[in-house]
Design an enzyme around this catalytic site. Structure first.
Site, PDB file in Angstrom:
ATOM      1  N   HIS A 134     -28.717 -38.541  16.492  1.00  0.00           N
ATOM      2  CA  HIS A 134     -27.488 -39.179  16.968  1.00  0.00           C
ATOM      3  C   HIS A 134     -27.339 -40.501  16.230  1.00  0.00           C
ATOM      4  O   HIS A 134     -28.217 -41.372  16.317  1.00  0.00           O
ATOM      5  CB  HIS A 134     -27.524 -39.403  18.479  1.00  0.00           C
ATOM      6  CG  HIS A 134     -27.484 -38.124  19.265  1.00  0.00           C
ATOM      7  ND1 HIS A 134     -28.133 -37.960  20.467  1.00  0.00           N
ATOM      8  CD2 HIS A 134     -26.867 -36.949  19.012  1.00  0.00           C
ATOM      9  CE1 HIS A 134     -27.926 -36.737  20.923  1.00  0.00           C
ATOM     10  NE2 HIS A 134     -27.152 -36.102  20.054  1.00  0.00           N
TER      11      HIS A 134
ATOM     12  N   HIS B  27     -34.641 -40.813  19.985  1.00  0.00           N
ATOM     13  CA  HIS B  27     -33.282 -41.088  20.449  1.00  0.00           C
ATOM     14  C   HIS B  27     -33.266 -42.472  21.110  1.00  0.00           C
ATOM     15  O   HIS B  27     -34.262 -43.190  21.117  1.00  0.00           O
ATOM     16  CB  HIS B  27     -32.845 -40.030  21.470  1.00  0.00           C
ATOM     17  CG  HIS B  27     -32.658 -38.658  20.880  1.00  0.00           C
ATOM     18  ND1 HIS B  27     -31.457 -37.987  20.929  1.00  0.00           N
ATOM     19  CD2 HIS B  27     -33.518 -37.827  20.230  1.00  0.00           C
ATOM     20  CE1 HIS B  27     -31.580 -36.804  20.341  1.00  0.00           C
ATOM     21  NE2 HIS B  27     -32.831 -36.686  19.922  1.00  0.00           N
TER      22      HIS B  27
ATOM     23  N   GLU C 274     -37.023 -41.070  23.927  1.00  0.00           N
ATOM     24  CA  GLU C 274     -35.980 -42.089  24.040  1.00  0.00           C
ATOM     25  C   GLU C 274     -36.655 -43.459  24.022  1.00  0.00           C
ATOM     26  O   GLU C 274     -37.479 -43.770  24.883  1.00  0.00           O
ATOM     27  CB  GLU C 274     -35.205 -41.895  25.338  1.00  0.00           C
ATOM     28  CG  GLU C 274     -34.653 -40.483  25.562  1.00  0.00           C
ATOM     29  CD  GLU C 274     -33.333 -40.256  24.852  1.00  0.00           C
ATOM     30  OE1 GLU C 274     -32.788 -41.235  24.288  1.00  0.00           O
ATOM     31  OE2 GLU C 274     -32.847 -39.107  24.848  1.00  0.00           O
TER      32      GLU C 274
END
Length: 879
Positions: free
Chosen positions: A178, A288, A378
């Site tokens: 992303h 992420h 994350e």
């Protein structure tokens, strides 16, 4: 969808909606126009609706299971679909806007010395190339593909022998699939720098690099990060790629389908799928941002746990604990809890789908289709943290990065070979444990395998086509390595062949027999034979040489070949051929005829339709083409080769007439289809891998040839005596001819006395029992003065009888005045038989007795007057 159409739809909706949503709707329009996507928060009606919407829009990190508030991302098309649900939503500028170039601390000039900045794209590319050129023995740089805007997808390999593949576990870190979740991007560059600059001085970094092949892609979506082509700085990065697609919803999914988001595979996804298929990654993580948690499989279902759920929970807790311990300035770092009570409380760790469902994620793709293990990590609550916070996040995660990579070396591992040490591609499976492709394979290059698993004792089965399966008990200790090497015995017997011997500088004719093709190799580990056939004529050899010979049993192709007649193109899903397999084989390839380019999933299934193995096939063109499968087919009846799903518009050719079941090659018997024997579905001309025996070593012993040679020394007393020194090599026996028609010897170093002056061609025959004779002739010149000074001496001396038997009588002439002489009797080789000094004749005669034991032959006697130095030599014959 064209923008004008989208705006008309929005305008229509606005007329029928309340004023409260106008602001959010207009913001969404603006962000979609400027960025190609919008981030928004909506409130679902129930959890089932969240899962349903996850097939349409990209669910973000903020999912509140109590209030049903969900963060999501959409492009123009998917936002339109979301609006049809009529759910309340908000669009916040804080979720959609961040421009680091406007931040007062954004100055990327010295980003790679202070590590508190984000690099420009050109700086990133330059730094990756700098690593490769500065540390050429430790790393190599590979561009695995390009983005829609032409940027490179760079992967750096770090290993102690980076330019070659080794029997070591392969490990992968990637970040920022992303484009706006960027904390991991500079941290991965810093990790590369840390490993390379500390190699050789830091034990931990050195051991990790020495034991592991580490691959790192710091930026998996550069178009999302840097946006428009040519842009070099980060300004309002987006989640999606340049085509507006979420790459982490674009992978094949075993539950969501081959195109779960409805979009074709993006260039970045195609590049990673091809790259990952070229490697054998044991463990991986992709980074992420947006929350702080380690997320492990599965993301796409809560109805089944991964076979290695406990392993994932343990290594995820280890990562989170490291991060928690190393972030004293932020006591809440990586402490969120998303999957309680379904799983034991473990702050900073979650089972993916319990948090929220994702279809098309890379994590599940790697686990299901690649037999690998991957987690999603994350790294920061803020997707794009301020640059000055990067050093803190490095400190929080550095040890966690290292310890997670070390896990690739644990579990149980080893090398699978045949009896001759050749690597084998084998399936390593645990009955009662493995499911959904959690089993692994050994590597074709070295036969090495790596099975990461939680501590315990397991019954592990190693199986390969053409070999007898082995089931062994393996005990694993957490955070430790268990080595279990396996030798599988081939069902194919070795060829019959015998060792042989030759002489140096000759070739050997080697013969082997068997029922298949005979292949010959010059080295045990070679992949390409130097000759195929029963009779191999070696090159000329000068030393002992081994060759390795194997027997190869070829399997005929099987199945219909009518791939463009007796039928037509057909779409749909879940159509298959039914077949029996009488011996385990590998299905290497099949041929298909496609109506257009597209994608489909092909599965090997058991007789109940349960998946045994699966491949995603991407066809770049229409027409007849061969596809690689490499399915290991077990022994069984009513197995299936199934087309599980095809992409939109793609149809494959099938026969609906003139089928000729069964199609058989002795191992595979294709006997039916899912629609009956009138039909033959899609998969033509099955190519079955050959079965090989172990390689048998055959040795050619090269015997040296004798090399005859000698030197000699003539006695300076000119008495005819010559000393010969044998300098022959590689001989065991010798024969001398002294060239005087009389003398010969079998001694190695004879001494020979000639009776007359002259030049004699002395011939030495040196013999090797394996490789015969070698002959050399050298002229030898001697001067025998005593035989030519006074011929009367010869006439005056009489020796009787001659030939003699037991006794000889020597009558001396008048020339020997003093009558006191020295006597020497020797044979033709110069060997002294007897000597007598100061012999006194009786009545002018000297008697030599007791000669009966002498061998018959020629002898010589030398008589010397000790006062007058007169010498005479006479030849005698013993009979």
């Amino acid at each position: 969808m064209k923008k004008i159409t989208f705006l008309l739809i929005l305008a229509f909706i606005c007329v029928h909606s309340g004023y409260a949503q106008v602001t959010s709707r207009q913001r969404a329009i603006n962000y979609i126009e400027s960025k190609g996507e919008v981030c928004f928060v909506f409130t679902a009606s129930n959890e089932q609706q969240i899962e349903e919407l996850s097939n349409i829009i990209s669910i973000g990190h903020k999912v509140n299971r109590e209030t049903l508030e969900v963060e999501a991302y959409a492009n123009a098309e998917t936002f339109q679909e979301f609006l049809t649900y009529g759910l309340p939503y908000t669009v916040n500028s804080s979720d959609n806007e961040f421009n680091p170039a406007a931040a007062p601390d954004y100055n990327p000039t010295a980003w790679d010395t202070t590590w508190d900045q984000y690099p420009t794209y050109s700086q990133y590319v330059a730094k990756m190339n700098y690593f490769a050129t500065t540390y050429p023995s430790l790393c190599t740089l590979q561009s695995i593909g390009n983005t829609p805007n032409g940027r490179q997808l760079l992967v750096l390999k770090i290993s102690d022998n980076a330019s070659q593949d080794e029997a070591e576990p392969e490990f992968l870190y990637t970040s920022s699939i992303h484009g706006d979740e960027l904390t991991g991007y500079p941290l991965m560059i810093r990790l590369i720098d840390y490993l390379l600059s500390n190699y050789g001085s830091d034990t931990e970094a050195t051991n990790l690099v020495n034991s592991t092949e580490i691959y790192i892609c710091p930026l998996a979506n550069p178009d999302g990060t840097y946006r428009a082509s040519g842009n070099n700085t980060i300004s309002n990065p987006i989640r999606a790629n340049a085509n507006g697609q979420d790459n982490n919803r674009n992978y094949p999914d075993n539950i969501g389908g081959i195109h779960p988001s409805g979009a074709t595979y993006q260039p970045e996804v195609k590049a990673f799928m091809a790259f990952e298929a070229s490697r054998d990654f044991v463990l991986a993580a992709n980074f992420h941002g947006g929350t702080e948690v380690v997320n492990y499989p599965y993301d796409n279902t809560t109805s089944i746990k991964h076979a290695d759920h406990d392993f994932y929970e343990r290594i995820s807790v280890e990562y989170a604990t490291n991060a928690q311990n190393d972030s004293p300035g932020d006591p809440t770092y990586m402490t969120v809890e998303y999957d309680s009570p379904e799983n034991p409380a473990s702050p900073g760790v979650t089972q993916g789908a319990i948090w929220y469902t994702v279809f098309g994620g890379r994590q599940d793709y790697m686990n299901y289709y690649r037999h690998s293990k991957e987690v999603t990590i994350e790294l920061s609550d803020t997707k794009f943290i301020p640059a000055n916070q990067l050093p803190n996040h490095w400190n929080y995660n550095k040890q966690a990065f290292l310890d997670f990579a070390k896990q690739a070396n644990y579990g149980f591992q080893g090398i699978v070979t045949d009896e001759s040490g050749q690597p084998i591609v084998a399936q390593i499976a645990i009955a009662g444990h493995d499911k959904l492709n959690s089993y692994v394979f050994s590597n074709a290059d070295y036969g090495d395998y790596y099975r990461l698993i939680d501590g315990g004792t397991y019954n592990v089965t190693f199986s390969a086509p053409g070999y007898i399966s082995q089931t062994v008990s393996v005990t694993v200790t957490n955070n430790a390595k268990t080595i279990r090497n396996i030798v599988l015995v081939s069902n194919t017997p070795k060829p019959t062949v015998s060792d042989t011997s030759i002489c140096m500088d000759e070739s050997a004719m080697l013969s082997a027999s068997g029922v298949g093709t005979i292949n010959w190799y010059s080295n045990q580990s070679n992949n390409t034979p130097i000759f195929s056939g029963n009779n191999f004529n070696t090159p000329v050899l000068t030393s002992n040489t081994s060759y390795y010979v194997e027997q190869v049993i070829s399997k005929a192709n099987v199945g219909s070949t009518a791939n463009n007649n007796n039928g037509g193109f057909l779409g749909g899903a879940n159509r298959y051929l039914i077949f029996d397999c009488s011996e385990s084989v590998m299905l290497k390839q099949v041929t298909v005829n496609a109506s257009q380019a597209g994608d489909f999933e092909i599965q090997l299934q058991d007789n109940a339709g349960n998946m045994l193995d699966s491949r995603i096939i991407s066809l770049s063109a229409s027409g007849i083409q061969t596809i690689d499968l490499n399915f290991i087919i077990p022994v069984g009846n009513n197995l299936r080769l199934a087309e599980k799903e095809v992409s939109s518009g793609l149809t494959l050719y099938r026969n609906n007439a003139n089928t000729s079941y069964p199609y058989s090659n002795g191992s595979i018997n294709i006997k039916d289809s899912s629609a009956g024997t009138q039909y033959y579905y899609f998969f033509y001309d099955w190519n079955i891998a050959v079965l090989k025996s172990a390689r048998k070593e055959v040795t050619v012993t090269v015997n040296p040839k004798a090399d005859a040679n000698f030197s000699f020394e003539v006695n300076p007393a000119n008495n005819g005596e010559v000393t010969f020194t044998n300098t022959s090599t590689d001989a065991t026996s010798y024969s001398w001819d002294f060239g005087d028609l009389v003398g010969s010897s079998t001694d190695a170093d004879p001494v020979y006395t000639y009776t007359a002056s002259g030049t004699y061609d002395v011939e030495l025959t040196s013999t090797n029992p394996n490789c015969g004779d070698d002959v050399i002739s050298i002229p030898v010149t001697v001067n025998v003065e005593t035989l030519g000074v006074n011929q009367q001496l010869l006439n005056d001396v009489e020796i009787n009888p001659n030939p003699f038997n037991d006794t000889i009588v020597i009558k001396l002439g008048d020339a020997f005045e003093n009558q006191i002489v020295n006597l020497k009797l020797f044979d033709v080789s110069g060997r002294t038989i007897l000597t007598s000094t100061r012999s006194i004749p009786v009545n002018g005669r000297i008697y030599i007795k007791n000669l009966n034991d002498l061998s018959n032959g020629t002898y010589f006697i030398t008589i010397s007057d000790i006062d007058n130095s007169k010498t005479v030599t006479k030849q005698l014959i013993k009979m």
